[in-house]
Write a protein that holds these residues in place. Structure first.
Motif, mmCIF file in Angstrom:
data_model
loop_
_atom_site.group_PDB
_atom_site.id
_atom_site.type_symbol
_atom_site.label_atom_id
_atom_site.label_comp_id
_atom_site.label_asym_id
_atom_site.label_seq_id
_atom_site.Cartn_x
_atom_site.Cartn_y
_atom_site.Cartn_z
ATOM 1 N N ALA A 88 0.633 46.635 23.314
ATOM 2 C CA ALA A 88 -0.283 45.800 22.419
ATOM 3 C C ALA A 88 0.665 44.850 23.480
ATOM 4 N N TYR A 89 1.355 44.568 23.305
ATOM 5 C CA TYR A 89 2.194 42.871 24.241
ATOM 6 C C TYR A 89 2.262 43.332 25.925
ATOM 7 N N ALA A 90 3.059 44.541 26.237
ATOM 8 C CA ALA A 90 3.222 45.543 27.253
ATOM 9 C C ALA A 90 1.452 44.893 28.104
ATOM 10 N N MET A 91 0.652 45.441 27.715
ATOM 11 C CA MET A 91 -1.068 44.831 28.026
ATOM 12 C C MET A 91 -1.497 43.309 28.413
ATOM 13 N N PHE A 92 -1.405 42.656 27.219
ATOM 14 C CA PHE A 92 -1.333 41.106 27.328
ATOM 15 C C PHE A 92 -0.912 40.968 28.831
ATOM 16 N N THR A 93 0.226 41.283 29.420
ATOM 17 C CA THR A 93 0.526 40.670 30.358
ATOM 18 C C THR A 93 0.374 41.361 31.566
ATOM 19 N N ASP A 94 -0.159 42.646 31.294
ATOM 20 C CA ASP A 94 -0.829 43.468 32.192
ATOM 21 C C ASP A 94 -2.449 42.567 32.855
ATOM 22 N N ILE A 95 -2.729 42.610 32.026
ATOM 23 C CA ILE A 95 -4.706 42.150 32.326
ATOM 24 C C ILE A 95 -3.841 40.205 32.606
ATOM 25 N N ALA A 96 -2.854 39.710 32.114
ATOM 26 C CA ALA A 96 -2.133 38.042 32.635
ATOM 27 C C ALA A 96 -2.550 38.590 34.367
ATOM 28 N N TYR A 145 -3.372 41.434 36.708
ATOM 29 C CA TYR A 145 -5.294 41.823 36.995
ATOM 30 C C TYR A 145 -5.973 40.990 37.160
ATOM 31 N N VAL A 146 -5.564 39.601 36.055
ATOM 32 C CA VAL A 146 -6.458 38.732 35.914
ATOM 33 C C VAL A 146 -6.620 37.176 37.625
ATOM 34 N N GLU A 147 -5.452 37.532 37.514
ATOM 35 C CA GLU A 147 -4.705 36.729 38.690
ATOM 36 C C GLU A 147 -4.918 37.253 40.103
ATOM 37 N N TRP A 148 -5.019 39.181 40.685
ATOM 38 C CA TRP A 148 -4.849 39.681 41.413
ATOM 39 C C TRP A 148 -6.755 39.550 41.329
ATOM 40 N N ARG A 154 -10.070 49.929 31.149
ATOM 41 C CA ARG A 154 -10.038 50.878 32.143
ATOM 42 C C ARG A 154 -8.385 50.575 32.926
ATOM 43 N N ILE A 155 -8.114 49.282 32.596
ATOM 44 C CA ILE A 155 -6.834 49.544 33.906
ATOM 45 C C ILE A 155 -5.835 50.308 33.484
ATOM 46 N N ASP A 156 -5.195 51.172 34.263
ATOM 47 C CA ASP A 156 -4.340 52.219 34.160
ATOM 48 C C ASP A 156 -3.446 51.842 34.874
ATOM 49 N N ARG A 157 -2.349 52.807 34.827
ATOM 50 C CA ARG A 157 -1.016 52.584 35.704
ATOM 51 C C ARG A 157 -0.497 52.154 37.688
ATOM 52 N N ALA A 158 -1.756 52.798 37.823
ATOM 53 C CA ALA A 158 -2.793 52.838 39.601
ATOM 54 C C ALA A 158 -2.937 51.788 39.987
ATOM 55 N N MET A 159 -4.087 51.282 39.150
ATOM 56 C CA MET A 159 -4.484 49.459 39.309
ATOM 57 C C MET A 159 -2.688 48.739 39.636
ATOM 58 N N ILE A 160 -2.357 49.013 38.457
ATOM 59 C CA ILE A 160 -1.166 47.873 37.967
ATOM 60 C C ILE A 160 -0.553 48.077 39.377
ATOM 61 N N ALA A 204 -2.721 46.106 41.860
ATOM 62 C CA ALA A 204 -2.327 45.021 42.027
ATOM 63 C C ALA A 204 -0.143 44.080 42.204
ATOM 64 N N GLU A 205 0.679 44.130 42.148
ATOM 65 C CA GLU A 205 1.665 44.055 42.158
ATOM 66 C C GLU A 205 2.601 43.947 43.623
ATOM 67 N N ALA A 206 1.497 45.533 44.031
ATOM 68 C CA ALA A 206 2.339 45.794 45.706
ATOM 69 C C ALA A 206 1.288 44.033 45.929
ATOM 70 N N GLU A 207 -0.461 43.665 45.938
ATOM 71 C CA GLU A 207 -0.481 43.057 46.795
ATOM 72 C C GLU A 207 -0.419 41.144 46.107
ATOM 73 N N LEU A 208 -0.166 41.004 44.783
ATOM 74 C CA LEU A 208 0.348 40.262 44.628
ATOM 75 C C LEU A 208 1.535 39.274 44.985
ATOM 76 N N ALA A 209 2.911 40.202 45.156
ATOM 77 C CA ALA A 209 4.179 40.272 45.585
ATOM 78 C C ALA A 209 3.701 39.807 47.264
ATOM 79 N N GLN A 210 2.869 40.386 47.830
ATOM 80 C CA GLN A 210 2.381 39.744 49.713
ATOM 81 C C GLN A 210 2.308 38.997 49.345
#
Length: 459
Positions: free
Chosen positions: A350-358, A360-363, A438-444, A447-453
């Motif tokens: 649950a706590y890991a998903m909280f930050t994943d969602i944050a 995702y929202v930024e992405w 619906r947020i899976d590992r591939a989507m994260i 998101a990480e790669a594009e946010l890093a750019q």
């Protein structure tokens, strides 16, 4: 997903971060264990009155938690966005927590007022510290795998807090109280409060924020709109509200269950463990196992699938505990350890998903609102804990519970309702909600790669 060297969080920093959870969880577990018992069984207050207090304070949290998240997101200091509040809030957190159980001799009306004021102040201090502390998890690294690993450390310390309350809670109350349970509870809380202050200050001094703040956070109304338009957050918030009901209801009714249903005499049954201490220690050891197991499994399986399986384990174990004979100490202990196993797995995910969602929202929206996402999620969890803590009081009031007396069949049924049946009924819809995540590992990873750019080009 392998984190870059610059994004990695060292083991010492993860341990320091986890100490902040130790502080918060010592409060949560001690309150869950002793608050209702202190004011109802020892203080003589009506169970429904204390239950109502636990719920009404969440109305304040409904405003202050998201507000704290918004403020932290927009804070700019040399210490970062979230860490300063650990420094500024540590001492108020300790002082207000110690006050709750330090009530002087007074009438029942005055005692109820004391409970309302001190508990509300403590929850405000908890918000000032815990919301930025949880937001820090989102900025401690831009890597989802590093955040998940740090979350595992956090949840291990949550388990340590539960183990500590289970191992030493009732023992310290006996030692400090010398026959006066109220004094023993108060003195034990003073020790916990002092330890909590030290832990929070260590977390402040030994952690850092690696995700740079956005130049422009946008409007608060825009952030709120983006949040409520995110189905993943709505799903996790629903599950985060329902799942804690199970643990909180069991914690709030455990002392009543062993005193009035099992009719336990409080004597040790294994080494220096009485039935209650064994019950909590089994939960905590199971939780540690669940945390470690979930940290390993999340590298191979989707987080929401693991939460569903963890909920099934937890609900089944509660049911098994319920049908085992009351004098079957060790079978009950084993069942309780599986309750902890499921609970530990759910916490990590649950706590890991909280930050994943944050992230995702930024992405998706371009809005950096980690504090708001996490604070709103924490409020959902706190609401679930409050509801679970309040339900035993209402169940006791409706079934005729009388403190200090042999209970009627209806009152015993009310205790069993709070201790077993309500928790099971809360877990089931939480699992159903997670089926729509619906947020899976591939989507994260994307998101990480594009946010890093984006962040690199903004420098």
């Amino acid at each position: 997903m392998t984190a870059r060297a610059a994004d990695r969080v060292g083991r010492g920093e993860k341990l320091a971060y986890g100490l902040g959870e130790l502080a918060s969880s010592l409060y949560v577990h001690f309150f869950g264990f002793f608050l209702l018992f202190f004011f109802v069984d020892l203080g003589g207050l009506a169970p429904a009155a204390v239950g109502l207090m636990l719920l009404l304070t969440k109305l304040i949290d409904a405003v202050t938690d998201p507000m704290m998240g918004v403020i932290a997101d927009r804070t700019r200091t040399r210490w970062g966005r979230y860490r300063p509040y650990l420094l500024w809030g540590a001492v108020p957190f300790g002082v207000t927590g110690a006050m709750i159980f330090a009530a002087p001799e007074m009438s029942k009306g005055a005692l109820l007022a004391w409970a309302y004021v001190t508990y509300t102040l403590t929850m405000l201090a908890y918000t000032v510290v815990n919301v930025p502390y949880s937001g820090l998890l989102g900025s401690i690294s831009p890597s989802s795998s590093e955040r998940a690993s740090t979350t595992a450390y956090r949840m291990v310390f949550s388990s340590v807090a539960l183990i500590s309350i289970g191992l030493f809670g009732t023992t310290l109350v006996r030692v400090f109280g010398q026959g006066d349970e109220a004094r023993g509870i108060s003195m034990t809380m003073f020790v916990i409060a002092a330890l909590a202050v030290v832990c929070i200050l260590i977390t402040f001094s030994a952690t850092r924020e690696r995700v740079p703040p956005a130049r422009d956070n946008g409007t608060v109304s825009g952030d709120l709109l983006a949040l409520i338009r995110t189905p993943a957050w709505l799903i996790v918030a629903t599950a985060a509200t329902l799942a804690p009901v199970a643990i909180a209801a069991r914690a709030g009714s455990a002392l009543f269950f062993f005193k009035y249903v099992v009719r336990d005499n409080g004597l040790p049954v294994f080494l220096f463990f009485d039935r209650v201490a064994l019950f909590y220690t089994a939960l905590a050891l199971g939780q540690v196992t669940g945390v470690i197991l979930a940290n390993y499994l999340q590298r191979r399986f989707e987080k929401h699938h693991l939460i569903i399986w963890a909920g099934a384990i937890k609900a089944t174990a509660i049911l098994v505990f319920y049908v085992i004979p009351l004098d079957a100490v060790w079978p009950q202990t084993i069942a309780q350890s599986f309750v902890g196993l499921g609970f530990g797995m759910m916490l990590v995910m649950a706590y890991a998903m909280f930050t994943d969602i944050a992230e995702y929202v930024e992405w998706r929206s371009g809005r950096q609102m980690t504090g708001l996402v996490v604070s709103a999620s924490i409020f959902a969890t706190k609401a679930g804990i409050a509801l679970g803590s309040a339900l035993p009081g209402f169940a006791f009031a409706l079934t005729g519970f009388v403190a200090g007396e042999v209970q009627s069949e209806e009152a015993v049924a009310g205790i069993n309702l709070a201790f077993a049946l309500i928790p099971i009924m809360a877990i089931l819809p939480a699992g159903i909600a997670m089926m729509f995540y619906r947020i899976d590992r591939a989507m994260i990873a994307t998101a990480e790669a594009e946010l890093a750019q984006r962040r690199a080009s903004a420098v």
